[in-house]
Every structure is written in structure tokens, then in C-alpha cells.
Design a protein around this motif. Structure first.
Motif, PDB file in Angstrom:
ATOM      1  N   THR A  75      24.051   2.474 -10.375  1.00  0.00           N
ATOM      2  CA  THR A  75      24.888   1.025 -10.864  1.00  0.00           C
ATOM      3  C   THR A  75      22.932   0.243 -10.370  1.00  0.00           C
ATOM      4  N   GLU A  76      22.115   0.811 -10.252  1.00  0.00           N
ATOM      5  CA  GLU A  76      20.424  -0.013  -9.700  1.00  0.00           C
ATOM      6  C   GLU A  76      20.211   0.042 -11.542  1.00  0.00           C
ATOM      7  N   ARG A  77      20.242   1.319 -12.292  1.00  0.00           N
ATOM      8  CA  ARG A  77      20.363   1.442 -13.307  1.00  0.00           C
ATOM      9  C   ARG A  77      20.671   0.343 -14.084  1.00  0.00           C
ATOM     10  N   THR A  78      22.184  -0.451 -14.051  1.00  0.00           N
ATOM     11  CA  THR A  78      22.498  -1.299 -14.561  1.00  0.00           C
ATOM     12  C   THR A  78      22.331  -2.486 -14.676  1.00  0.00           C
ATOM     13  N   PHE A  79      21.617  -2.581 -13.517  1.00  0.00           N
ATOM     14  CA  PHE A  79      20.431  -4.145 -13.226  1.00  0.00           C
ATOM     15  C   PHE A  79      18.997  -3.719 -13.391  1.00  0.00           C
ATOM     16  N   VAL A  80      18.871  -4.403 -14.778  1.00  0.00           N
ATOM     17  CA  VAL A  80      17.905  -3.675 -14.697  1.00  0.00           C
ATOM     18  C   VAL A  80      16.622  -4.609 -13.904  1.00  0.00           C
ATOM     19  N   GLU A  81      16.862  -6.280 -14.139  1.00  0.00           N
ATOM     20  CA  GLU A  81      15.721  -6.901 -13.310  1.00  0.00           C
ATOM     21  C   GLU A  81      16.308  -7.374 -11.681  1.00  0.00           C
ATOM     22  N   PRO A  82      16.525  -7.776 -10.410  1.00  0.00           N
ATOM     23  CA  PRO A  82      16.957  -8.719  -9.594  1.00  0.00           C
ATOM     24  C   PRO A  82      17.335 -10.214 -10.142  1.00  0.00           C
ATOM     25  N   ASP A  83      18.281 -10.586  -9.592  1.00  0.00           N
ATOM     26  CA  ASP A  83      18.588 -12.045  -9.919  1.00  0.00           C
ATOM     27  C   ASP A  83      18.062 -12.759  -9.255  1.00  0.00           C
ATOM     28  N   ARG A  84      17.246 -13.472  -9.260  1.00  0.00           N
ATOM     29  CA  ARG A  84      16.381 -14.201  -8.985  1.00  0.00           C
ATOM     30  C   ARG A  84      15.660 -15.632  -8.482  1.00  0.00           C
TER      31      ARG A  84
END
Length: 84
Positions: A75-84
């Protein structure tokens, strides 16, 4: 407990299936002091396959922790960068 796999069931504009369909199944049954896991795959090299894993209580807990960790990593690898 049994969980059928749903796979990726997206369709294109014509309603035809795209992607892959998992169609797998997973069941867990108490067995003595442990558990019996059955993983069913509908097509492996052209034929259905069922894997049976028998685990004692400690092994079952370690297996569950490993699956949760793997799911979290995926799951973490699915979202490459956090949404800021």
C-alpha cells in the motif's frame, strides 16, 4: 472464514473486461491446536491448484503478521509521494 478474491474487474467503454481477474479463494479452518489454510488458484499453468498450509498457533500468528506487513508495504509503495 473464507474470502473470495475479486481481482481487477475494470471494464472498458464497450463493457469488455480489462486487466486481470484473480478469482482466487482463501479459507481458514481451525484444526487441533492450529489452523488449516487453503489457497485456491483457478489457473496456474493451465490448471486449478489448491495449496494447503497447516500451522500451529505461533506459526499462524507469525504468518498473519507477515501478511499484514506485506500488505502495508504494498500500500505504501502505491502512493509514491504523500499528498501535501
Amino acid at each position: 472464514m473464507s474470502e473470495p478474491g475479486q481481482g481487477d474487474r475494470r471494464s472498458d467503454r464497450r463493457g469488455e473486461r480489462t486487466g486481470r481477474e484473480a478469482g482466487w479463494s482463501l479459507s481458514a479452518t481451525p484444526e487441533g491446536e492450529g489452523v488449516r489454510l487453503e489457497l485456491g488458484l483457478p489457473d496456474l499453468s493451465g490448471r486449478p491448484v489448491t495449496a494447503v498450509i497447516r500451522l500451529d498457533r505461533g506459526e499462524a500468528r507469525a504468518f498473519a503478521r507477515a501478511l499484514l506487513a506485506a500488505a502495508g508495504d504494498a500500500t505504501e509503495r502505491t502512493f509514491v509521494e504523500p499528498d501535501r
